[in-house]
Write a protein that holds these residues in place. Sequence first.
Motif, PDB file in Angstrom:
ATOM      1  N   ALA A 180     -16.453  17.514  19.494  1.00 61.14           N
ATOM      2  CA  ALA A 180     -16.028  16.155  19.834  1.00 61.14           C
ATOM      3  C   ALA A 180     -15.653  15.363  18.591  1.00 61.14           C
ATOM      4  CB  ALA A 180     -17.133  15.444  20.614  1.00 61.14           C
ATOM      5  N   ARG A 181     -16.423  15.536  17.508  1.00 63.92           N
ATOM      6  CA  ARG A 181     -16.127  14.803  16.280  1.00 63.92           C
ATOM      7  C   ARG A 181     -14.805  15.247  15.658  1.00 63.92           C
ATOM      8  NH1 ARG A 181     -20.763  16.995  12.044  1.00 63.92           N
ATOM      9  NH2 ARG A 181     -20.086  19.177  11.948  1.00 63.92           N
ATOM     10  N   THR A 182     -14.428  16.513  15.906  1.00 64.77           N
ATOM     11  CA  THR A 182     -13.130  16.998  15.418  1.00 64.77           C
ATOM     12  C   THR A 182     -11.999  16.263  16.112  1.00 64.77           C
ATOM     13  OG1 THR A 182     -14.094  19.190  15.052  1.00 64.77           O
ATOM     14  CG2 THR A 182     -11.696  19.044  15.068  1.00 64.77           C
ATOM     15  N   TYR A 183     -12.119  16.107  17.438  1.00 63.57           N
ATOM     16  CA  TYR A 183     -11.110  15.347  18.190  1.00 63.57           C
ATOM     17  C   TYR A 183     -11.065  13.896  17.715  1.00 63.57           C
ATOM     18  CZ  TYR A 183     -10.366  19.078  21.612  1.00 63.57           C
ATOM     19  OH  TYR A 183     -10.013  20.252  22.214  1.00 63.57           O
ATOM     20  N   LEU A 184     -12.240  13.318  17.468  1.00 62.69           N
ATOM     21  CA  LEU A 184     -12.305  11.924  17.026  1.00 62.69           C
ATOM     22  C   LEU A 184     -11.640  11.753  15.665  1.00 62.69           C
ATOM     23  CD1 LEU A 184     -13.387   9.087  17.594  1.00 62.69           C
ATOM     24  CD2 LEU A 184     -15.520   9.738  16.449  1.00 62.69           C
ATOM     25  N   TRP A 185     -11.936  12.668  14.739  1.00 58.95           N
ATOM     26  CA  TRP A 185     -11.355  12.618  13.396  1.00 58.95           C
ATOM     27  C   TRP A 185      -9.834  12.806  13.450  1.00 58.95           C
ATOM     28  CZ3 TRP A 185     -12.041  10.906   8.749  1.00 58.95           C
ATOM     29  CH2 TRP A 185     -11.362  11.460   7.669  1.00 58.95           C
ATOM     30  N   THR A 186      -9.392  13.732  14.278  1.00 60.21           N
ATOM     31  CA  THR A 186      -7.950  13.977  14.397  1.00 60.21           C
ATOM     32  C   THR A 186      -7.242  12.792  15.037  1.00 60.21           C
ATOM     33  OG1 THR A 186      -8.474  16.323  14.703  1.00 60.21           O
ATOM     34  CG2 THR A 186      -6.216  15.646  15.159  1.00 60.21           C
ATOM     35  N   ALA A 187      -7.888  12.162  16.024  1.00 54.98           N
ATOM     36  CA  ALA A 187      -7.315  10.958  16.645  1.00 54.98           C
ATOM     37  C   ALA A 187      -7.179   9.845  15.608  1.00 54.98           C
ATOM     38  CB  ALA A 187      -8.191  10.496  17.808  1.00 54.98           C
ATOM     39  N   LEU A 188      -8.185   9.738  14.734  1.00 58.54           N
ATOM     40  CA  LEU A 188      -8.141   8.739  13.661  1.00 58.54           C
ATOM     41  C   LEU A 188      -6.985   9.024  12.706  1.00 58.54           C
ATOM     42  CD1 LEU A 188      -9.831   6.271  12.756  1.00 58.54           C
ATOM     43  CD2 LEU A 188     -11.045   7.808  11.196  1.00 58.54           C
ATOM     44  N   LEU A 189      -6.780  10.309  12.367  1.00 57.43           N
ATOM     45  CA  LEU A 189      -5.648  10.695  11.520  1.00 57.43           C
ATOM     46  C   LEU A 189      -4.330  10.303  12.172  1.00 57.43           C
ATOM     47  CD1 LEU A 189      -6.574  14.300  10.263  1.00 57.43           C
ATOM     48  CD2 LEU A 189      -6.479  12.211   8.899  1.00 57.43           C
ATOM     49  N   ALA A 190      -4.199  10.582  13.473  1.00 56.55           N
ATOM     50  CA  ALA A 190      -2.957  10.306  14.192  1.00 56.55           C
ATOM     51  C   ALA A 190      -2.647   8.813  14.205  1.00 56.55           C
ATOM     52  CB  ALA A 190      -3.050  10.838  15.627  1.00 56.55           C
ATOM     53  N   ILE A 191      -3.671   7.992  14.424  1.00 59.01           N
ATOM     54  CA  ILE A 191      -3.458   6.546  14.526  1.00 59.01           C
ATOM     55  C   ILE A 191      -3.238   5.913  13.156  1.00 59.01           C
ATOM     56  CG2 ILE A 191      -4.506   4.353  15.208  1.00 59.01           C
ATOM     57  CD1 ILE A 191      -6.017   5.942  17.383  1.00 59.01           C
ATOM     58  N   VAL A 192      -4.180   6.161  12.235  1.00 57.46           N
ATOM     59  CA  VAL A 192      -4.123   5.500  10.924  1.00 57.46           C
ATOM     60  C   VAL A 192      -2.916   5.973  10.112  1.00 57.46           C
ATOM     61  CG1 VAL A 192      -5.306   5.200   8.718  1.00 57.46           C
ATOM     62  CG2 VAL A 192      -6.608   5.110  10.849  1.00 57.46           C
ATOM     63  N   LEU A 193      -2.731   7.308  10.012  1.00 60.76           N
ATOM     64  CA  LEU A 193      -1.620   7.819   9.207  1.00 60.76           C
ATOM     65  C   LEU A 193      -0.284   7.695   9.930  1.00 60.76           C
ATOM     66  CD1 LEU A 193      -3.290  10.877   7.452  1.00 60.76           C
ATOM     67  CD2 LEU A 193      -2.786   8.602   6.532  1.00 60.76           C
ATOM     68  N   GLY A 194      -0.310   7.649  11.254  1.00 62.65           N
ATOM     69  CA  GLY A 194       0.917   7.364  11.994  1.00 62.65           C
ATOM     70  C   GLY A 194       1.405   5.961  11.688  1.00 62.65           C
ATOM     71  N   PHE A 195       0.485   4.982  11.756  1.00 58.28           N
ATOM     72  CA  PHE A 195       0.830   3.596  11.418  1.00 58.28           C
ATOM     73  C   PHE A 195       1.282   3.503   9.963  1.00 58.28           C
ATOM     74  CE2 PHE A 195      -0.059  -0.649   9.872  1.00 58.28           C
ATOM     75  CZ  PHE A 195       0.422  -1.466  10.889  1.00 58.28           C
ATOM     76  N   TYR A 196       0.544   4.172   9.074  1.00 59.52           N
ATOM     77  CA  TYR A 196       0.881   4.148   7.649  1.00 59.52           C
ATOM     78  C   TYR A 196       2.274   4.712   7.383  1.00 59.52           C
ATOM     79  CZ  TYR A 196       0.923   5.565   2.761  1.00 59.52           C
ATOM     80  OH  TYR A 196       1.300   5.761   1.446  1.00 59.52           O
ATOM     81  N   ASP A 197       2.618   5.788   8.077  1.00 61.48           N
ATOM     82  CA  ASP A 197       3.928   6.417   7.876  1.00 61.48           C
ATOM     83  C   ASP A 197       5.052   5.473   8.288  1.00 61.48           C
ATOM     84  OD1 ASP A 197       5.648   8.448   7.091  1.00 61.48           O
ATOM     85  OD2 ASP A 197       5.697   9.352   9.082  1.00 61.48           O
ATOM     86  N   GLY A 198       4.851   4.741   9.377  1.00 63.41           N
ATOM     87  CA  GLY A 198       5.872   3.787   9.806  1.00 63.41           C
ATOM     88  C   GLY A 198       5.916   2.554   8.924  1.00 63.41           C
TER      89      GLY A 198
END
Length: 285
Positions: free
Chosen positions: A166-184
């Motif tokens: 579960a923590r892997t999914y949580l960490w990956t979701a955090l990567l998707a949101i934070v670094l997705g926003f950062y990339d844009g």
Amino acid sequence: MKQTKVVRQGGRQYNIQDFGTSIVRTERTRYTVHLSLITVITLAVSGFVAAFIDATVGGGGLISLPALLFVGLPPSLALGTNKLAGTMSAVTSFTSYLTSGKVSIRLVGPLFPLGVFASAAGAIVVHHLPSSFLRPFVLVMLVFVASYTIFKKNLGLVEAMRTTKARTYLWTALLAIVLGFYDGFFGPGTGSFLMMGFVLLGFDFLAASGNARTLNFASNVGALIAFASVGSIRYEDGLILGVCMMLGAFTGSRFAIRKGSRYVRPLFIGVTCIVIAQQIYTLIH
């Protein structure tokens, strides 16, 4: 009465005024054709090289974006045009890694929409808030990423991921949101941060590259939608660059898959160091 001097060229008669105009028009036509050829060659070569590197560790924008500026695009158009080409490259490398079994689709697949929306939000916010204040923080983080990878000799060479918790999914979701926003919103170093995120989760560098390219594809799509909505894309240049980036992405991803993590790791360190140098130069100037 004023006389008009007549000259001949190519079997046709011209008065001196018409002849001069003809020469100017001919030279302008030659210049335009020559300039277009330079543009195509510049975008083709830089696109292929940028995507070859980007398909493995990211950082292709260090080559493709300056190429667009070099051929005369203003920064406002160059950013959106680069996202168009980058998205074409990203879908190619993602498909290549996916078909080779190097993408944990059960992990990153459901998070793809998060990356799209986060990146679109970042690209919208950047029109209202300057992003330059992030540069010193990003520089420090990139130095940490490069140093950690250099001194931890075996990092990412062997996959340590056994089960998806579960923590892997949580960490990956955090990567998707934070670094997705950062990339844009800002962008530099996104590939390095995504790669390190997946390596720290226990993936080897090759699997980390496949998963990182998936989320990077999502962030490219989101930013592309945002840029397209405000008309910040030069499609003719973007498509020329994009087609060549697709070729580079296919070649680069297949090469990385064949060579494995021991090839990806030093390339990752090298590209991260180049991004650091570029950020220091920008900060100073």
